[in-house]
Design a protein around this motif. Structure first.
Motif, PDB file in Angstrom:
ATOM      1  N   ASP A 198       0.833  -1.205   0.000  1.00  0.00           N
ATOM      2  CA  ASP A 198       0.000   0.000   0.000  1.00  0.00           C
ATOM      3  C   ASP A 198       0.870   1.259   0.000  1.00  0.00           C
ATOM      4  N   ILE A 199       1.976   1.188   0.711  1.00  0.00           N
ATOM      5  CA  ILE A 199       2.874   2.345   0.827  1.00  0.00           C
ATOM      6  C   ILE A 199       3.504   2.694  -0.511  1.00  0.00           C
ATOM      7  N   VAL A 200       3.978   1.695  -1.276  1.00  0.00           N
ATOM      8  CA  VAL A 200       4.612   2.015  -2.559  1.00  0.00           C
ATOM      9  C   VAL A 200       3.602   2.624  -3.528  1.00  0.00           C
ATOM     10  N   GLN A 201       2.354   2.187  -3.471  1.00  0.00           N
ATOM     11  CA  GLN A 201       1.327   2.796  -4.319  1.00  0.00           C
ATOM     12  C   GLN A 201       1.116   4.256  -3.927  1.00  0.00           C
ATOM     13  N   LEU A 202       1.041   4.527  -2.635  1.00  0.00           N
ATOM     14  CA  LEU A 202       0.841   5.891  -2.145  1.00  0.00           C
ATOM     15  C   LEU A 202       2.022   6.793  -2.496  1.00  0.00           C
ATOM     16  N   VAL A 203       3.233   6.278  -2.346  1.00  0.00           N
ATOM     17  CA  VAL A 203       4.428   7.060  -2.686  1.00  0.00           C
ATOM     18  C   VAL A 203       4.448   7.351  -4.187  1.00  0.00           C
ATOM     19  N   TYR A 220       4.459  14.185   3.154  1.00  0.00           N
ATOM     20  CA  TYR A 220       3.772  13.032   3.733  1.00  0.00           C
ATOM     21  C   TYR A 220       2.464  12.808   2.993  1.00  0.00           C
ATOM     22  N   ALA A 221       1.851  11.645   3.239  1.00  0.00           N
ATOM     23  CA  ALA A 221       0.563  11.290   2.654  1.00  0.00           C
ATOM     24  C   ALA A 221      -0.142  10.374   3.655  1.00  0.00           C
ATOM     25  N   TYR A 222      -1.365   9.979   3.334  1.00  0.00           N
ATOM     26  CA  TYR A 222      -2.131   9.140   4.261  1.00  0.00           C
ATOM     27  C   TYR A 222      -2.722   7.922   3.564  1.00  0.00           C
ATOM     28  N   VAL A 255      -3.410   6.406   8.467  1.00  0.00           N
ATOM     29  CA  VAL A 255      -2.033   6.134   8.864  1.00  0.00           C
ATOM     30  C   VAL A 255      -1.169   7.105   8.056  1.00  0.00           C
ATOM     31  N   LYS A 256      -0.395   7.915   8.752  1.00  0.00           N
ATOM     32  CA  LYS A 256       0.473   8.896   8.087  1.00  0.00           C
ATOM     33  C   LYS A 256       1.722   8.190   7.558  1.00  0.00           C
ATOM     34  N   VAL A 257       2.083   8.518   6.320  1.00  0.00           N
ATOM     35  CA  VAL A 257       3.267   7.955   5.685  1.00  0.00           C
ATOM     36  C   VAL A 257       4.187   9.109   5.306  1.00  0.00           C
ATOM     37  N   GLU A 258       5.351   9.164   5.926  1.00  0.00           N
ATOM     38  CA  GLU A 258       6.352  10.175   5.577  1.00  0.00           C
ATOM     39  C   GLU A 258       6.968   9.779   4.232  1.00  0.00           C
ATOM     40  N   ILE A 259       7.101  10.745   3.327  1.00  0.00           N
ATOM     41  CA  ILE A 259       7.663  10.483   2.000  1.00  0.00           C
ATOM     42  C   ILE A 259       9.141  10.864   2.023  1.00  0.00           C
ATOM     43  N   HIS A 260      10.011   9.899   1.708  1.00  0.00           N
ATOM     44  CA  HIS A 260      11.446  10.191   1.671  1.00  0.00           C
ATOM     45  C   HIS A 260      12.093   9.499   0.471  1.00  0.00           C
ATOM     46  N   ASP A 261      13.324   9.867   0.190  1.00  0.00           N
ATOM     47  CA  ASP A 261      13.998   9.402  -1.026  1.00  0.00           C
ATOM     48  C   ASP A 261      14.112   7.885  -1.125  1.00  0.00           C
ATOM     49  N   GLU A 262      14.336   7.203   0.002  1.00  0.00           N
ATOM     50  CA  GLU A 262      14.461   5.743  -0.051  1.00  0.00           C
ATOM     51  C   GLU A 262      13.155   5.107  -0.555  1.00  0.00           C
ATOM     52  N   MET A 263      12.029   5.678  -0.140  1.00  0.00           N
ATOM     53  CA  MET A 263      10.738   5.161  -0.598  1.00  0.00           C
ATOM     54  C   MET A 263      10.546   5.415  -2.096  1.00  0.00           C
ATOM     55  N   LYS A 264      10.967   6.584  -2.530  1.00  0.00           N
ATOM     56  CA  LYS A 264      10.869   6.907  -3.958  1.00  0.00           C
ATOM     57  C   LYS A 264      11.747   5.972  -4.777  1.00  0.00           C
ATOM     58  N   ASP A 265      12.935   5.646  -4.260  1.00  0.00           N
ATOM     59  CA  ASP A 265      13.814   4.698  -4.943  1.00  0.00           C
ATOM     60  C   ASP A 265      13.155   3.322  -5.054  1.00  0.00           C
TER      61      ASP A 265
END
Length: 167
Positions: free
Chosen positions: A122-127, A143-145, A155-165
């Motif tokens: 779910d997180i990779v889709q949101l990112v 961030y996103a939810y 659930v709050k999801v902080e967006i950072h470069d590792e997630m984008k990678d």
């Protein structure tokens, strides 16, 4: 226009990112073989999305503009899809929006039928949604939810470069 001329035709669907991360076989059945069957879980998911899937339902709450069923895409990722909800929060470091006074930071909100998962599908889709919005609006999204209907909260999801990678 010929369907072959539509560049979005060759783009991957954002929803497929979640499917692929969960199970590549499931992704292939749905997105390549077009094998989709409704079941209790998919019907429940449609119910959760009823309000979010109304693109003409837009509301302003104080310093927040809420947009539903917003089409998005990224030429860099070659993906397109629809954000369930994008909340535009008025902020001095935001971006201008057509027809609105002030500047806003977009915050995507993805609706899910169940509860938070152990994996990151779910997180990779949101990112990926955040990355599309960043490219489209030339901004940064901190961030996103993820809203999970089973637990009735975000659930709050902080967006950072590792997630984008990872995306």
């Amino acid at each position: 226009m010929n369907w072959k001329d539509n560049e979005d035709f060759n783009y991957l669907m954002l929803s497929g990112i979640q499917h692929f991360r969960f199970c590549p076989r499931q992704w292939a059945l749905i997105h390549v073989e077009q094998q989709w069957a409704e079941n209790v879980l998919t019907i429940e998911g449609q119910h959760v999305h009823e309000k979010a899937d109304q693109p003409y339902l837009r509301e302003k709450r104080g310093k927040k503009l809420i947009v539903r069923a917003m089409p998005i895409r990224s030429h860099d990722l070659r993906t397109s899809g629809i954000c369930d909800v994008v909340e535009f929060h008025e902020h001095k470091n935001g971006v201008p929006l057509h027809g609105e006074i002030g500047t806003y930071i977009p915050i995507p909100v993805e609706y899910k039928r169940g509860k938070p998962k152990k994996g990151e599908e779910d997180i990779v889709q949101l990112v990926a949604q955040a990355m599309c919005l960043e490219e489209m609006l030339l901004c940064d999204i901190p961030y996103a939810y993820l809203f999970y209907d089973e637990i009735k909260r975000r659930v709050k999801v902080e967006i950072h470069d590792e997630m984008k990678d990872e995306v």
